[in-house]
Motif scaffolding. Structure first.
Motif, PDB file in Angstrom:
ATOM      1  N   THR A   5      83.005  20.888  21.495  1.00  0.00           N
ATOM      2  CA  THR A   5      81.776  20.131  21.792  1.00  0.00           C
ATOM      3  C   THR A   5      81.673  20.901  20.515  1.00  0.00           C
ATOM      4  O   THR A   5      81.256  22.172  20.329  1.00  0.00           O
ATOM      5  CB  THR A   5      80.355  20.823  22.905  1.00  0.00           C
ATOM      6  N   LYS A   6      80.540  19.956  19.336  1.00  0.00           N
ATOM      7  CA  LYS A   6      80.130  20.504  18.438  1.00  0.00           C
ATOM      8  C   LYS A   6      78.700  19.301  18.280  1.00  0.00           C
ATOM      9  O   LYS A   6      78.743  18.208  18.699  1.00  0.00           O
ATOM     10  CB  LYS A   6      80.890  19.940  16.966  1.00  0.00           C
ATOM     11  N   PRO A   7      77.476  19.927  17.716  1.00  0.00           N
ATOM     12  CA  PRO A   7      76.613  19.249  17.717  1.00  0.00           C
ATOM     13  C   PRO A   7      76.206  18.741  16.498  1.00  0.00           C
ATOM     14  O   PRO A   7      76.573  18.908  15.605  1.00  0.00           O
ATOM     15  CB  PRO A   7      75.301  20.187  17.931  1.00  0.00           C
ATOM     16  N   LEU A   9      73.697  15.428  14.496  1.00  0.00           N
ATOM     17  CA  LEU A   9      72.399  15.429  14.359  1.00  0.00           C
ATOM     18  C   LEU A   9      72.016  13.535  13.235  1.00  0.00           C
ATOM     19  O   LEU A   9      73.236  14.079  12.372  1.00  0.00           O
ATOM     20  CB  LEU A   9      71.608  16.088  14.171  1.00  0.00           C
ATOM     21  N   ILE A  36      71.907  25.047  13.740  1.00  0.00           N
ATOM     22  CA  ILE A  36      73.135  24.742  14.495  1.00  0.00           C
ATOM     23  C   ILE A  36      74.283  25.672  13.751  1.00  0.00           C
ATOM     24  O   ILE A  36      74.978  24.656  13.828  1.00  0.00           O
ATOM     25  CB  ILE A  36      73.165  23.256  15.034  1.00  0.00           C
ATOM     26  N   GLU A  54      76.187  24.542  19.419  1.00  0.00           N
ATOM     27  CA  GLU A  54      75.129  23.423  20.176  1.00  0.00           C
ATOM     28  C   GLU A  54      74.464  24.810  20.548  1.00  0.00           C
ATOM     29  O   GLU A  54      73.409  23.840  20.937  1.00  0.00           O
ATOM     30  CB  GLU A  54      76.458  22.761  21.147  1.00  0.00           C
ATOM     31  N   LEU A  57      71.140  23.263  19.215  1.00  0.00           N
ATOM     32  CA  LEU A  57      70.255  21.997  19.206  1.00  0.00           C
ATOM     33  C   LEU A  57      68.927  22.082  19.932  1.00  0.00           C
ATOM     34  O   LEU A  57      68.286  20.707  19.025  1.00  0.00           O
ATOM     35  CB  LEU A  57      71.566  21.518  19.955  1.00  0.00           C
ATOM     36  N   ALA A  60      66.662  22.819  16.524  1.00  0.00           N
ATOM     37  CA  ALA A  60      67.362  21.173  16.071  1.00  0.00           C
ATOM     38  C   ALA A  60      65.933  20.470  15.428  1.00  0.00           C
ATOM     39  O   ALA A  60      65.768  19.451  15.151  1.00  0.00           O
ATOM     40  CB  ALA A  60      68.033  21.091  15.176  1.00  0.00           C
ATOM     41  N   ILE A  61      66.581  20.043  17.537  1.00  0.00           N
ATOM     42  CA  ILE A  61      65.372  18.987  17.636  1.00  0.00           C
ATOM     43  C   ILE A  61      63.825  18.939  17.238  1.00  0.00           C
ATOM     44  O   ILE A  61      63.356  18.056  16.783  1.00  0.00           O
ATOM     45  CB  ILE A  61      66.190  17.987  19.042  1.00  0.00           C
TER      46      ILE A  61
END
Length: 70
Positions: A5-7, A9, A36, A54, A57, A60-61
């Motif tokens: 898994t990699k975030p 945006l 991230i 991740e 994340l 970052a959001i």
């Protein structure tokens, strides 16, 4: 098969808001990408970033949402 898994945006801002001069998707994504462990960029109305962490994340959001709320 295992998945890594990699975030990712993606920020999109309407042209009328960009014209107001307060928000720029490319700048928002660049700042959030650092959280991230990644990089990204784009245009004032649309930008993307990818990263390695991740775990960053949520921060970052929050970074993007805080900028929008100002």
């Amino acid at each position: 098969t295992s998945f890594q898994t990699k975030p990712l945006l993606t920020v999109a801002i309407s042209d009328d808001i960009v014209k107001q001069g307060n928000l720029n998707a490319g700048q928002l994504v660049k700042g959030a990408a650092k959280l991230i462990s990644g990089g990204g960029g784009g245009q004032p109305h649309f930008a993307q970033a990818g990263g390695k962490s991740e775990d960053g994340l949520p921060a970052a959001i929050d970074f993007i949402l805080d900028a929008i709320r100002k």
